[in-house]
Design a protein around this motif. Structure first.
Motif, short mmCIF file in Angstrom:
data_model
loop_
_atom_site.label_atom_id
_atom_site.label_comp_id
_atom_site.label_asym_id
_atom_site.label_seq_id
_atom_site.Cartn_x
_atom_site.Cartn_y
_atom_site.Cartn_z
N LEU A 40 0.82 -1.22 0.00
CA LEU A 40 0.00 0.00 0.00
C LEU A 40 0.86 1.27 0.00
O LEU A 40 0.33 2.38 0.01
N ASP A 66 -11.73 -1.21 6.74
CA ASP A 66 -12.26 0.14 7.00
C ASP A 66 -11.25 1.02 7.73
O ASP A 66 -11.35 2.25 7.72
N ASP A 67 -10.29 0.37 8.39
CA ASP A 67 -9.33 1.13 9.21
C ASP A 67 -8.07 1.54 8.44
O ASP A 67 -7.24 2.28 8.96
N VAL A 68 -7.89 1.01 7.24
CA VAL A 68 -6.63 1.23 6.51
C VAL A 68 -6.92 1.91 5.17
O VAL A 68 -7.65 1.37 4.34
N ASP A 69 -6.32 3.09 4.99
CA ASP A 69 -6.49 3.81 3.72
C ASP A 69 -6.01 2.95 2.56
O ASP A 69 -4.95 2.31 2.65
N ASP A 70 -6.75 2.96 1.49
CA ASP A 70 -6.38 2.27 0.24
C ASP A 70 -6.48 0.75 0.29
O ASP A 70 -6.09 0.07 -0.66
N TRP A 71 -6.96 0.20 1.40
CA TRP A 71 -7.20 -1.26 1.42
C TRP A 71 -8.60 -1.47 0.85
O TRP A 71 -9.60 -1.38 1.56
N ASP A 72 -8.64 -1.70 -0.45
CA ASP A 72 -9.92 -1.90 -1.13
C ASP A 72 -9.91 -3.26 -1.83
O ASP A 72 -8.99 -4.06 -1.64
N THR A 99 -7.83 -4.97 13.34
CA THR A 99 -7.87 -4.06 12.18
C THR A 99 -8.68 -4.67 11.04
O THR A 99 -8.55 -5.86 10.72
N THR A 121 -6.62 -3.74 -4.00
CA THR A 121 -5.38 -3.90 -3.24
C THR A 121 -5.45 -5.13 -2.35
O THR A 121 -4.42 -5.71 -2.02
N ASN A 142 2.67 2.69 2.21
CA ASN A 142 2.36 3.57 3.34
C ASN A 142 3.11 3.07 4.58
O ASN A 142 2.66 2.15 5.27
N ILE A 181 1.47 2.53 8.29
CA ILE A 181 0.41 1.57 8.65
C ILE A 181 0.79 0.80 9.92
O ILE A 181 1.90 0.28 10.04
#
Lengths: 130, 79
Positions: free
Chosen positions: B18, B32-38, B29, B41, B20, B23
């Motif tokens: 990611l 929903d708690d981690v940006d860009d975890w879609d 976790t 990814t 980042n 993290i």
């Protein structure tokens, strides 16, 4: 759909129309790509083709040349190892290095060779199966 | 391999995939708690985790995970 060791080959020609089309589309007129005198001065025998033309060929390979068109490109990595010139004939050789059944992802290792069998680029692709 | 060590290694994989370095994962976790975890990814994360730990998950297994802890629990049983 894919299995480790599956191997594919595809021929491409860096024709003048591909070259001109790339410049028309992306406006990269760097002298290395457009001025023969400049390219000679820098040690190349002619203007050097844009490396990303090869990425266009990879796009064609992924979208049109695999046993299924139901794929999506996840990641792409490329290393340029030798200059490509106008009218070069390239052969793309791609092999499935691994297949992840859980997420239906195939990892490919590939390379391009020119008509002199010089490897001009190599890299990796990761494709998802839709 | 101990649970904390698995979590640390999974965290490094998340940071790399990611892109980042900030993290921080806990067992609770979720995506929903981690940006860009879609969804896209997530596939790349699974591939990276399978390669790193030299294991293979089943598709049903992946879809059953409710959080990072459940993922680490499965990894712990296989390595």
């Amino acid at each position: 759909m894919f299995a480790k060791g599956d191997r594919y080959q595809q021929e491409y020609r860096v024709s003048d129309s591909v070259y001109q089309g790339f410049i028309r589309s992306f406006q990269d007129r760097n002298p290395l790509h457009t001025q023969a005198d400049y390219a000679h001065e820098k040690g190349f025998r002619d203007v050097v083709m844009h490396g990303n033309i090869l990425n266009g060929f990879l796009s064609h390979f992924v979208g049109e040349c695999l046993p299924t068109r139901e794929v999506i490109l996840h990641t792409q990595q490329i290393q340029f190892t030798h200059p490509v010139y106008r009218n070069d004939n390239l052969r793309l050789v791609a092999e499935v290095e691994d297949y992840h059944e859980s997420v239906r992802v195939a990892e490919f290792r590939y390379y391009f060779v020119n008509q002199l069998e010089q490897k001009v680029a190599r890299g990796k692709l990761t494709l998802g199966c839709l | 391999m101990e649970s904390l060590e698995i979590l640390n290694q999974v965290t490094r994989i998340f940071r790399d995939v990611l892109d980042n370095p900030g993290i921080v994962l806990a067992h609770e976790t979720t995506a929903d708690d981690v940006d860009d975890w879609d969804s896209l990814t997530h596939i790349q994360l699974v591939v990276a985790i399978e390669k790193h730990f030299k294991l293979r998950f089943a598709a049903a297994e992946i879809s059953s995970w409710k959080n990072v802890g459940e993922m680490c629990e499965v990894i712990g049983k296989r390595v």
